[in-house]
Write a protein that holds these residues in place. Structure first.
Motif: not given
Length: 315
Positions: A61-67, A161-164, A269-272, A276-282
């Motif tokens: 995840s970190a490498e993708s963000y940096a890229e 964002r991680l907690f979301q 430890t969680t946020k609503e 688009e975040m739910v879409e990624v998780s699905i």
């Protein structure tokens, strides 16, 4: 990240809107599988294993963000470096990443266990003689430190964002367990809290730690510190079994409240999540199920899954 029977999958939305996946086979050694079947010991094995594997997915995840943040003219150079890095990615390097994840967990757990001991001893050493009262105060200090730490880091944009995404994962699992079709609208209806979360495990280690430590008296600070270190694997093992137990009885009226302390901690430890975040998780969950089914059917082997650590399959 979602873990299946044969595969662990992490999905990341890139800056251009594309979703990419990191697919890592669950190639557990036979002796690890055997240890996972032993009550008490399986808790420690599972936590250490999760820490080791989780570090790979966080790195991705970190490498993708940096890229994505790299300027277009520099991306070719970065991709060339990544290719060389992938070609040189040996078993020893993978093992090193896993070891760092394990050591980070153990060091953090050890620090979090011992700091409250020293704080309580400094503040309340002569306040009373009953060691059980000292243990209770120590547990209270540990809980306060945990809550303050989680609240503080949750204020940073990255962790928030991680907690979301953490909340999105819980919603997806809950919707799936309820038999719902996994659409964003359906998933968003569910709670971001879930009984089997690691946050519940953290709360249980505090509560059960006070009880377990109170069984063994101590006379001085040195004995107290040594006792905490020696009993730490016991606390982890029992907490894991209790977590499994509270999840098993969560649908029984009255007994469901046993898991509530852990659910309350998940409010931090969680946020609503956003849609688009739910879409990624699905997408991650569906990809995990797809690969698991393919491996079960013999269409793939775990070794042939395309998602290497630095070469994710495109979504």
């Amino acid at each position: 990240m979602f873990g299946g029977k044969h595969i662990n999958v992490t999905a990341v939305r890139r800056k251009n809107g594309e979703i990419t996946f990191l697919e890592v086979p669950r190639s557990d050694k036979s002796w690890v599988v055997k240890l996972r079947r032993i009550p008490l010991l399986r808790g420690l094995v599972s936590i250490i294993d999760s820490s080791a594997k989780g570090s790979k997915h966080l790195n991705y995840s970190a490498e993708s963000y940096a890229e994505d943040e790299t300027e277009p003219e520099d991306q070719a150079k970065q991709q060339e470096k990544a290719k060389k890095k992938e070609e040189g990615w040996s078993l020893g390097m993978i093992f090193g990443v896993a070891i760092m994840g394990i050591l980070s967990f153990l060091f953090g757990k050890l620090i979090f266990t011992l700091v409250p001991v020293f704080v309580e001893n400094f503040l309340f050493k002569n306040a009373f003689d009953n060691y059980i009262l000292h243990n209770l105060v120590e547990g209270g200090i540990k809980l306060v430190l945990l809550l303050v730490y989680l609240w503080a880091i949750s204020q940073t944009p990255v962790v928030k964002r991680l907690f979301q995404y953490h909340g999105a994962e819980h919603k997806v699992i809950s919707a799936f367990e309820a038999g719902e079709e996994l659409t964003v609208a359906n998933v968003q209806k569910y709670s971001r809290l879930h009984y089997r979360c690691g946050s519940s495990f953290m709360m249980l280690t505090i509560i059960l730690g006070v009880i377990i430590y109170s069984v063994f008296p101590w006379d001085n600070l040195v004995e107290r510190v040594v006792q905490r270190i020696v009993l730490l694997p016991v606390v982890i093992g029992i907490s894991f079994e209790v977590l499994k137990g509270t999840n098993a009885v969560r649908d029984i009226p009255g007994l469901k409240y046993l898991g509530y302390p852990g659910l309350w901690l998940q409010l931090l430890t969680t946020k609503e999540p956003k849609d688009e975040m739910v879409e990624v998780s699905i997408a991650s969950f569906n990809r995990m199920r797809e690969l698991d089914a393919a491996i079960e059917a013999g269409a793939y082997t775990e070794a042939s899954v395309s998602g290497g650590i630095l070469d994710p399959a495109k979504g």
